[in-house]
Scaffold this motif. Structure first.
Motif, mmCIF file in Angstrom:
data_model
loop_
_atom_site.group_PDB
_atom_site.id
_atom_site.type_symbol
_atom_site.label_atom_id
_atom_site.label_comp_id
_atom_site.label_asym_id
_atom_site.label_seq_id
_atom_site.Cartn_x
_atom_site.Cartn_y
_atom_site.Cartn_z
ATOM 1 N N LEU A 256 0.850 -0.995 -0.035
ATOM 2 C CA LEU A 256 0.005 0.046 -0.061
ATOM 3 C C LEU A 256 0.962 1.167 -0.078
ATOM 4 C CD1 LEU A 256 -2.750 1.394 0.210
ATOM 5 C CD2 LEU A 256 -2.505 1.124 2.933
ATOM 6 N N MET A 257 1.947 1.284 0.957
ATOM 7 C CA MET A 257 2.771 2.277 0.779
ATOM 8 C C MET A 257 3.669 2.393 -0.290
ATOM 9 S SD MET A 257 4.608 1.872 4.601
ATOM 10 C CE MET A 257 3.566 2.196 5.900
ATOM 11 N N ASP A 258 4.199 1.399 -1.002
ATOM 12 C CA ASP A 258 4.749 1.620 -2.448
ATOM 13 C C ASP A 258 3.845 1.844 -3.574
ATOM 14 O OD1 ASP A 258 7.228 0.788 -1.597
ATOM 15 O OD2 ASP A 258 6.845 -1.217 -2.060
ATOM 16 N N LEU A 259 2.561 1.432 -3.210
ATOM 17 C CA LEU A 259 1.640 1.878 -4.418
ATOM 18 C C LEU A 259 1.426 3.568 -4.411
ATOM 19 C CD1 LEU A 259 -0.307 0.616 -6.526
ATOM 20 C CD2 LEU A 259 -2.087 0.555 -4.588
ATOM 21 N N THR A 260 1.022 4.082 -3.019
ATOM 22 C CA THR A 260 0.942 5.629 -2.917
ATOM 23 C C THR A 260 2.064 6.344 -3.119
ATOM 24 O OG1 THR A 260 -0.643 4.622 -1.191
ATOM 25 C CG2 THR A 260 -0.220 7.118 -1.365
ATOM 26 N N TYR A 261 3.475 5.810 -2.691
ATOM 27 C CA TYR A 261 4.449 6.176 -2.873
ATOM 28 C C TYR A 261 5.038 6.813 -4.192
ATOM 29 C CZ TYR A 261 9.696 6.938 -1.265
ATOM 30 O OH TYR A 261 10.798 7.144 -0.996
ATOM 31 N N ILE A 262 5.016 5.367 -5.214
ATOM 32 C CA ILE A 262 5.267 5.765 -6.588
ATOM 33 C C ILE A 262 4.098 6.847 -7.526
ATOM 34 C CG2 ILE A 262 4.086 3.967 -7.660
ATOM 35 C CD1 ILE A 262 6.769 3.437 -9.289
ATOM 36 N N SER A 263 3.162 6.707 -6.925
ATOM 37 C CA SER A 263 1.772 7.450 -7.496
ATOM 38 C C SER A 263 2.041 9.081 -7.119
ATOM 39 C CB SER A 263 0.698 7.080 -6.996
ATOM 40 O OG SER A 263 0.220 5.700 -7.372
ATOM 41 N N THR A 264 2.911 9.177 -5.788
ATOM 42 C CA THR A 264 2.938 10.610 -5.784
ATOM 43 C C THR A 264 4.198 11.211 -6.565
ATOM 44 O OG1 THR A 264 2.576 10.057 -3.345
ATOM 45 C CG2 THR A 264 3.952 12.272 -3.779
ATOM 46 N N ILE A 265 4.913 10.527 -7.095
ATOM 47 C CA ILE A 265 6.199 10.950 -7.884
ATOM 48 C C ILE A 265 5.970 10.996 -9.364
ATOM 49 C CG2 ILE A 265 8.695 11.178 -8.100
ATOM 50 C CD1 ILE A 265 7.855 11.947 -5.112
ATOM 51 N N ILE A 266 5.996 9.775 -9.976
ATOM 52 C CA ILE A 266 5.802 9.584 -11.224
ATOM 53 C C ILE A 266 5.063 10.499 -12.091
ATOM 54 C CG2 ILE A 266 5.778 7.773 -13.084
ATOM 55 C CD1 ILE A 266 8.500 7.867 -10.989
ATOM 56 N N PRO A 267 3.554 10.302 -11.968
ATOM 57 C CA PRO A 267 2.591 10.953 -12.569
ATOM 58 C C PRO A 267 2.990 12.411 -12.925
ATOM 59 C CG PRO A 267 1.365 9.611 -11.062
ATOM 60 C CD PRO A 267 2.851 9.708 -10.675
ATOM 61 N N LYS A 268 3.324 13.029 -12.118
ATOM 62 C CA LYS A 268 3.937 14.514 -12.161
ATOM 63 C C LYS A 268 5.049 14.801 -13.252
ATOM 64 C CE LYS A 268 3.956 18.945 -11.443
ATOM 65 N NZ LYS A 268 2.681 19.932 -12.337
ATOM 66 N N MET A 269 6.011 13.932 -12.857
ATOM 67 C CA MET A 269 7.151 13.917 -13.711
ATOM 68 C C MET A 269 6.951 13.439 -15.070
ATOM 69 S SD MET A 269 10.560 11.413 -13.363
ATOM 70 C CE MET A 269 9.924 10.113 -14.067
ATOM 71 N N VAL A 270 5.888 12.641 -15.327
ATOM 72 C CA VAL A 270 5.578 12.257 -16.752
ATOM 73 C C VAL A 270 4.661 13.366 -17.357
ATOM 74 C CG1 VAL A 270 4.196 10.784 -18.066
ATOM 75 C CG2 VAL A 270 5.656 9.654 -16.350
ATOM 76 N N TYR A 271 3.920 13.955 -16.684
ATOM 77 C CA TYR A 271 3.260 15.029 -17.278
ATOM 78 C C TYR A 271 4.126 16.334 -17.407
ATOM 79 C CZ TYR A 271 -0.197 18.944 -16.829
ATOM 80 O OH TYR A 271 -1.074 20.092 -17.247
ATOM 81 N N ASN A 272 4.962 16.625 -16.728
ATOM 82 C CA ASN A 272 5.839 17.652 -17.055
ATOM 83 C C ASN A 272 6.687 17.542 -18.282
ATOM 84 O OD1 ASN A 272 4.842 19.116 -14.567
ATOM 85 N ND2 ASN A 272 6.776 18.885 -13.561
ATOM 86 N N PHE A 273 7.269 16.183 -18.312
ATOM 87 C CA PHE A 273 7.966 15.970 -19.591
ATOM 88 C C PHE A 273 7.320 15.999 -20.828
ATOM 89 C CE2 PHE A 273 10.117 13.195 -22.670
ATOM 90 C CZ PHE A 273 11.349 13.380 -22.560
ATOM 91 N N LEU A 274 6.068 15.315 -20.868
ATOM 92 C CA LEU A 274 5.346 15.225 -22.113
ATOM 93 C C LEU A 274 4.680 16.735 -22.509
ATOM 94 C CD1 LEU A 274 3.354 11.927 -21.437
ATOM 95 C CD2 LEU A 274 5.280 12.238 -22.983
ATOM 96 N N LEU A 275 4.407 17.545 -21.518
ATOM 97 C CA LEU A 275 3.580 18.957 -22.108
ATOM 98 C C LEU A 275 4.844 19.770 -21.847
ATOM 99 C CD1 LEU A 275 1.192 16.931 -21.023
ATOM 100 C CD2 LEU A 275 0.406 19.427 -20.162
#
Length: 312
Positions: free
Chosen positions: A67-86
């Motif tokens: 549960l921690m890992d699931l929330t952990y990686i979701s806190t970082i990666i989506p924003k990083m991907v969003y910033n790179f693509l846009l």
């Protein structure tokens, strides 16, 4: 250095990847790792909840780790991907504070939880007859609640400080998320007192748990060495090796980043090391605990057979 009202200006995350084909390729790899981490950790949580054979303290703690890992990686990666693509590297002041709070909470809670898992293995192997007494459901709940509570209090204190210090006109955070060392380097004030507090906090949440884990596994290895059953030794070594792999991947980069003086580390090193505990560890945990664990694989077969029988 000049500073201004920090609540009216966004930060800029310089990111991890270059704006090139290589960067795009690495982004695709990170997205695949992210999806594997989501599927793996969600599968572990569902498997532990659905199979009664896994309703034990060890898997109760493992469920929390997923549960921690699931929330952990979701806190970082989506924003990083969003910033790179846009190609928009900005993050709001409040958004940066929220990301920092969740990151610190989850990082601290996972560090304490790994220590709890080491204690669980220590009791199970060194004191098997007393295991139901020392590791019952109430103690597990207390361990998990304590991990979340202490980590969230620590994260709240750091986040409040980071949101109230004056920042310089250059708000370019040389990182791919709002990490404490990267943000502190932008402060327009002397932060040596706060850096000392960070050192103390890191010692409490990383060094002490790591010492406890090391001591428990020394005792475990000594107990395993004297086991009469070769099968029991093999099973114990397998369990210990998986846990030690997770601990090494998680603690080592953290300790270097947060305890090593700023003059001895570079932003590039910080970003590369951060990949280990923000990207790789959340993906590796379910893989290590499932593929190298006969009980988990057996539970997976039982759940699949049950689902297939219901459909028929």
């Amino acid at each position: 250095m000049e500073n201004f009202n920090q609540t009216s200006t966004n930060f800029t995350l310089l990111g991890l990847l270059p704006s090139s084909r290589i960067g795009l390729f690495l982004l695709i790899v990170i997205i695949l790792i992210f999806l594997l981490a989501l599927v793996g950790n969600m599968s572990m949580i569902l498997l532990i909840l659905l199979d009664s054979h896994l309703h034990t303290p060890m898997y109760f703690l493992l469920c929390q780790l997923s549960l921690m890992d699931l929330t952990y990686i979701s806190t970082i990666i989506p924003k990083m991907v969003y910033n790179f693509l846009l190609e928009s590297k900005s993050i709001s002041f409040i958004g940066c504070g929220i990301q920092s709070f969740f990151f610190l909470t989850l990082a601290g809670a996972e560090a304490l939880l790994l220590a709890s898992m080491a204690y669980d293995r220590y009791v199970a192997i060194c004191f098997p007859l007393h295991y139901p007494i020392y590791m019952n459901k109430a103690i597990c709940v207390l361990m998990i609640t304590g991990s979340w509570l202490m980590a969230s209090i620590n994260a709240c204190a750091h986040t409040v400080y980071l949101l109230h210090i004056p920042y310089c006109r250059s708000r370019a955070i040389n990182h791919f998320f709002c990490d404490v060392p990267a943000m502190v380097s932008l402060a327009c004030m002397d932060t040596w007192v706060y850096e000392y507090i960070v050192f103390v906090s890191t010692t409490l949440f990383l060094v002490f748990p790591f010492i406890g884990i090391s001591c428990s596994y020394v005792r475990v290895l000594l107990a395993v060495y004297h086991m009469p059953s070769s099968e029991g030794r093999k099973k114990a070594y397998s369990t210990c090796s998986t846990h030690l792999t997770v601990v090494t991947f998680y603690y080592a980069p953290f300790v270097y980043t947060y305890l090593c003086p700023r003059a001895y580390r570079s932003p590039t090193e910080e970003k590369i090391l951060a990949v280990f505990y923000t990207v790789l560890t959340p993906m590796l945990n379910p893989v290590i605990y499932s593929l190298r664990n006969k009980e988990v694989m057996g539970a997976m077969r039982r759940v699949i057979q049950r689902i297939c029988s219901v459909k028929l």
